[in-house]
Design a protein around this motif. Structure first.
Motif, mmCIF file in Angstrom:
data_model
loop_
_atom_site.group_PDB
_atom_site.id
_atom_site.type_symbol
_atom_site.label_atom_id
_atom_site.label_comp_id
_atom_site.label_asym_id
_atom_site.label_seq_id
_atom_site.Cartn_x
_atom_site.Cartn_y
_atom_site.Cartn_z
ATOM 1 N N ARG A 80 0.811 -1.218 0.000
ATOM 2 C CA ARG A 80 0.000 0.000 0.000
ATOM 3 C C ARG A 80 0.841 1.262 0.000
ATOM 4 O O ARG A 80 0.307 2.364 -0.182
ATOM 5 C CB ARG A 80 -0.926 0.012 1.227
ATOM 6 N N GLY A 81 2.130 1.139 0.279
ATOM 7 C CA GLY A 81 2.963 2.336 0.269
ATOM 8 C C GLY A 81 3.983 2.401 1.369
ATOM 9 O O GLY A 81 5.143 2.746 1.166
ATOM 10 N N SER A 82 3.581 2.052 2.603
ATOM 11 C CA SER A 82 4.512 2.183 3.735
ATOM 12 C C SER A 82 5.671 1.196 3.629
ATOM 13 O O SER A 82 6.779 1.489 4.088
ATOM 14 C CB SER A 82 3.776 1.986 5.059
ATOM 15 N N GLY A 83 5.420 0.034 3.033
ATOM 16 C CA GLY A 83 6.475 -0.952 2.913
ATOM 17 C C GLY A 83 7.332 -0.752 1.667
ATOM 18 O O GLY A 83 8.358 -1.426 1.502
ATOM 19 N N GLU A 84 6.918 0.143 0.810
ATOM 20 C CA GLU A 84 7.621 0.363 -0.448
ATOM 21 C C GLU A 84 8.483 1.626 -0.428
ATOM 22 O O GLU A 84 9.012 2.049 -1.459
ATOM 23 C CB GLU A 84 6.598 0.423 -1.600
ATOM 24 N N VAL A 85 8.587 2.239 0.766
ATOM 25 C CA VAL A 85 9.470 3.405 0.933
ATOM 26 C C VAL A 85 10.907 2.933 0.790
ATOM 27 O O VAL A 85 11.348 2.023 1.481
ATOM 28 C CB VAL A 85 9.258 4.037 2.316
ATOM 29 N N ARG A 86 11.640 3.557 -0.095
ATOM 30 C CA ARG A 86 13.034 3.132 -0.331
ATOM 31 C C ARG A 86 13.957 3.768 0.717
ATOM 32 O O ARG A 86 13.671 4.856 1.230
ATOM 33 C CB ARG A 86 13.479 3.516 -1.741
ATOM 34 N N PRO A 87 15.053 3.079 1.047
ATOM 35 C CA PRO A 87 15.974 3.621 2.060
ATOM 36 C C PRO A 87 16.669 4.871 1.556
ATOM 37 O O PRO A 87 16.839 5.048 0.354
ATOM 38 C CB PRO A 87 16.961 2.464 2.266
#
Length: 325
Positions: free
Chosen positions: A318-325
């Motif tokens: 959904r988005g929160s887990g796809e934030v890149r470092p």
């Protein structure tokens, strides 16, 4: 029944025929009896009636960890829907992760002669149920297996699902992953930790014990743990259940830049947060239905060997887990 018979001016046998909808009662007489029943507020004792006839009590028992947790409310609703199809009611109680309370509830339900029992285990010792099972009360364990008895069990793929989530975060550029799980003596928590460890191995990244924090958790404890994990270089967090996810969200609410976050179990409004929360979801209602269907199959005479059903868990990005470092 004596009071109803006296008020209606009929015999106790006539009252019995009316309340059991038996033939042979004149409509006018039945009307007088029903009026007396209404006036006196008479209700049949179904438990006594069924036991006297050697029938079932029309109930099943459901022992949960916490009926106030949305996870278990969905599970309960699913069990109730199946039970209603079979003409049964559900008695429910919360163990609060206390093995002694679990035993107390389970045996209390058995003493009330429930027709079957569904248990979310709080402990690992269930030999106390063996006499009940031998006496003919079927038992199904759900979400976690029994510790020392062989019985029907419905689980989620905790290990495989968590390992897949690790791979998902690694694909989005993360190599420093942290895991916040529940108490390690809980089966689901230990399996999800194993999945985290295995996921790191599959993805070719180092498993760092210092980036693992197991519960039980409080808001203050999670805030402290998150600060420490981020200071140690973690760029992504995996949470072991929905309650821990919510505590982590509170801890992250004051940060300008957040790490990636993915949690086991979906929860209400997760898709409406900013960013929406990536979760590892499974069908809780399907788990409840599977456990109830197993139970009623046993109640209707199924004598096949105990079954172990493992339901899948799937990533909802959904988005929160796809934030890149």
């Amino acid at each position: 029944m004596s009071d109803v018979a006296r008020l209606a001016g009929v015999s106790i046998k006539t009252v019995s025929r009316v309340v059991n909808d038996e033939p042979g009662v004149h409509p006018d007489t039945a009307e007088r009896v029903l009026a007396a029943i209404e006036q006196l507020g008479f209700r049949r004792n179904l438990g006594a009636r069924n036991l006297r006839r050697g029938m079932s009590t029309g109930t099943i028992g459901l022992v949960l960890e916490d009926v106030g947790n949305p996870f278990y409310s969905v599970l309960t609703r699913a069990v109730e829907e199946v039970a209603r199809q079979y003409g049964r009611q559900v008695l429910t109680g919360s163990s609060a992760e206390d093995p002694a309370r679990e035993r107390e509830l389970a045996l209390e339900f058995c003493s009330r002669r429930v027709d079957g029992l569904i248990v979310v285990p709080a402990g690992m010792q269930h030999g106390y149920l063996v006499p009940e099972m031998r006496a003919g009360t079927p038992v199904v364990f759900v979400d976690r297996p029994a510790g020392d008895v062989v019985a029907d069990t419905v689980l989620v793929d905790n290990l495989g699902g968590t390992a897949a989530m690790v791979g998902h975060l690694v694909e989005h550029g993360h190599s420093r992953l942290a895991f916040l799980g529940d108490a390690p003596d809980i089966f689901t928590a230990s399996e999800r930790l194993r999945g985290f460890r295995e996921g790191c191995a599959r993805a070719g990244i180092r498993f760092d014990e210092s980036l693992v924090v197991m519960g039980p958790h409080t808001d203050a404890g999670v805030k402290s743990a998150v600060d420490r994990l981020l200071a140690a270089g973690a760029t992504a967090l995996i949470t072991g259940n929905n309650r821990i996810t919510i505590m982590v969200l509170r801890a992250l609410s004051t940060l300008d830049r957040r790490p990636a976050l993915a949690g086991f179990d979906d929860f209400e409004l997760a898709d409406l947060l900013d960013p929406p929360v990536t979760v590892l979801a499974h069908d809780i209602a399907a788990m409840g239905r599977a456990a109830a269907e197993l139970l009623f199959a046993r109640m209707e005479g199924d004598t096949s060997p105990p079954r172990r059903i493992v339901l899948p868990a799937s990533i909802i990005p959904r988005g929160s887990g796809e934030v890149r470092p």
